[in-house]
Design a protein around this motif. Sequence first.
Motif, PDB file in Angstrom:
ATOM      1  N   ARG A  32      85.289  40.021 -68.701  1.00 55.75           N
ATOM      2  CA  ARG A  32      85.833  41.056 -68.268  1.00 55.75           C
ATOM      3  C   ARG A  32      87.088  41.072 -68.317  1.00 55.75           C
ATOM      4  NH1 ARG A  32      81.496  42.795 -68.504  1.00 55.75           N
ATOM      5  NH2 ARG A  32      80.177  43.723 -67.011  1.00 55.75           N
ATOM      6  N   PRO A  37      87.000  45.765 -57.543  1.00 58.08           N
ATOM      7  CA  PRO A  37      86.160  45.323 -56.162  1.00 58.08           C
ATOM      8  C   PRO A  37      85.083  46.421 -55.893  1.00 58.08           C
ATOM      9  CG  PRO A  37      88.373  46.420 -56.032  1.00 58.08           C
ATOM     10  CD  PRO A  37      88.316  46.077 -57.290  1.00 58.08           C
ATOM     11  N   GLU A  38      84.128  45.899 -55.048  1.00 55.57           N
ATOM     12  CA  GLU A  38      82.951  46.580 -54.632  1.00 55.57           C
ATOM     13  C   GLU A  38      83.679  47.469 -53.627  1.00 55.57           C
ATOM     14  OE1 GLU A  38      79.712  46.873 -55.547  1.00 55.57           O
ATOM     15  OE2 GLU A  38      80.121  45.359 -57.198  1.00 55.57           O
ATOM     16  N   VAL A  39      83.070  48.699 -53.393  1.00 57.30           N
ATOM     17  CA  VAL A  39      83.464  49.457 -52.133  1.00 57.30           C
ATOM     18  C   VAL A  39      83.169  48.860 -50.853  1.00 57.30           C
ATOM     19  CG1 VAL A  39      83.164  51.804 -51.036  1.00 57.30           C
ATOM     20  CG2 VAL A  39      82.883  51.593 -53.544  1.00 57.30           C
ATOM     21  N   CYS A  40      84.151  48.692 -49.879  1.00 53.65           N
ATOM     22  CA  CYS A  40      84.265  47.938 -48.818  1.00 53.65           C
ATOM     23  C   CYS A  40      83.327  48.785 -47.639  1.00 53.65           C
ATOM     24  CB  CYS A  40      85.458  47.393 -48.217  1.00 53.65           C
ATOM     25  SG  CYS A  40      86.488  49.009 -47.767  1.00 53.65           S
ATOM     26  N   ASP A  41      82.735  48.188 -46.613  1.00 51.31           N
ATOM     27  CA  ASP A  41      81.863  48.737 -45.797  1.00 51.31           C
ATOM     28  C   ASP A  41      82.563  49.874 -45.079  1.00 51.31           C
ATOM     29  OD1 ASP A  41      79.872  47.071 -46.394  1.00 51.31           O
ATOM     30  OD2 ASP A  41      80.623  45.774 -44.878  1.00 51.31           O
ATOM     31  N   LYS A  44      82.643  52.870 -47.380  1.00 54.03           N
ATOM     32  CA  LYS A  44      81.195  53.489 -47.216  1.00 54.03           C
ATOM     33  C   LYS A  44      80.875  54.169 -46.167  1.00 54.03           C
ATOM     34  CE  LYS A  44      78.796  50.061 -50.201  1.00 54.03           C
ATOM     35  NZ  LYS A  44      77.907  48.904 -50.231  1.00 54.03           N
ATOM     36  N   ASP A  49      79.103  55.703 -50.838  1.00 51.54           N
ATOM     37  CA  ASP A  49      79.324  55.012 -51.972  1.00 51.54           C
ATOM     38  C   ASP A  49      79.857  55.774 -53.248  1.00 51.54           C
ATOM     39  OD1 ASP A  49      76.962  56.128 -52.543  1.00 51.54           O
ATOM     40  OD2 ASP A  49      75.606  54.399 -53.000  1.00 51.54           O
TER      41      ASP A  49
END
Length: 523
Positions: A32, A37-41, A44, A49
């Motif tokens: 990569r 970064p993943e979507v934080c809680d 969400k 999402d």
Amino acid sequence: MKRIDRSHKVRNFHQAKWDEPIIYELSKKGERGILVPEVCDEIKERVGDCVSKLPEGMNRKEPVNLPEMSQSRVLRHYVRLSQETLGADVNIEIGQGTCTVKYSPKVNEQLSRMTEIADLHPLQDESTVQGILEIIHSTDEYMREISGMSRFTFQPGGGSQGILTMASIIRKYHEEKGQDHIKDEIITTVYSHPSDAAAPAVKGYKIIHIHPDENGYPDFEAFKAAVNERTAGFIVANPEDTGVYNPKVKEFTSLVHEYDGLCGYDQANANGLLGVTRAKEAGFDMCFFNLHKTFSTPHGCGGPASGATGVVEKLVKYLPGPLVEKCEDKYTLSYDLLDEEYSIGKVRLFLGVAPVILKAYSWIRSLGAEGLYEVAKIAVLNNNYLFNKLMKLDCVDAPYIRGKQRIEQVRYTLEKLTEETGITTGDIQRRMMDFGMHYWTSHHPYHIPEPITLEPTETPSKEDLDEYIATLEHIFKECYENPEIVKTAPHSSVCHQVDESGLDDPSEWALSWRTYLRKTSDQ
């Protein structure tokens, strides 16, 4: 300290040469350049999402096939490729033949990359794009003044598509009159650009080629014999690629008009005519300009481009729409001047390439009318300086109009050199790469044996021209004294001698990585 001797014009050159794979071959699964970064809680909980809210039809069934690489490897890859490229910013661009490669002011490049231009979308509301609409409208007005035409479209994506646009208008014009079953022939000349024949052939026309007379002008007697009730139109370049200008072109266009044919002017070779002569006065009903050549946008190796196409008043209704109109104090996209039944329709989406039009507009505004005329004068001066210098060399000749000047380019012949040494113009083209210079032969087929086509434009100085001439002289001398070094060239270039034996066999090559994988999957 010994002073460096710079009196010799031929420069030493060696280009970077990388055995660089294509980017898909460099790809490594899982590597990569940046980790998103993943979507934080917390997000969400507030907006979800995002992905699950997309309509099912917009979701990919499989991940998009993109190369997977680190940032540093991507950077190395593209920097290496850039080092293997020549162009107007690196070498003296005289040898690109009929393509009018000139210096393009960097300020115009900066303008075209401004956020206000780069982020435009063609579906934006008119009220949010008034600036670019004004620029398109103003450029249209400049093109009208330069050519004498009544209206221009910037939709065509290059000169060939501009010719296709003219051929499409010719067909619509005769369809409206109910003559399309009779008007089935287009006349052009052998030294006009091949697209002047190819584009109308795509529209179904039979193509009639006129050969030159002993002076290199289109043979008028042959032309008179060719024009008849089947003549739909005449599409021609003037000057042609020989650099010979036909001063009697009005007699040609007038004859076609007697048979109700239309005349289209291929103005790809217009660089020596700006402010000197116009399409309208020569009797043409249509013309196109390459904004990516004549108007310095720049050439861009075939794109992005614009074949700005103009027509006289009676043909405006056939143009592709929309056109930009000025209504009181604002600009709007309009179909009002077009005939819905007879407009040829879009030749490509939207209004063409906006940054290209902006750069042409900026170039015209910076020069003004007198500046455009100066461009033409210097282009002709540069060409005839080059012409006179090369014609003093025993191995160089140029057919036609002996003792007279050419316009903005010349198609020379090295037939004598080939007969005496066995070295072809293609060999010399490859040897020029060893000095970081370009050299163009001719369109195919070669009507002039062993051709070179050179167009210096207004860009190079006398010193630049002298350097190019000295390099040619050096190679011509090698042809007689050390022919093997020419025949085996290039030696210092990234390029190499190419095996062309499979070019006519589509199974031997691929235009994309996906096609390559498909063709090699069962090998």
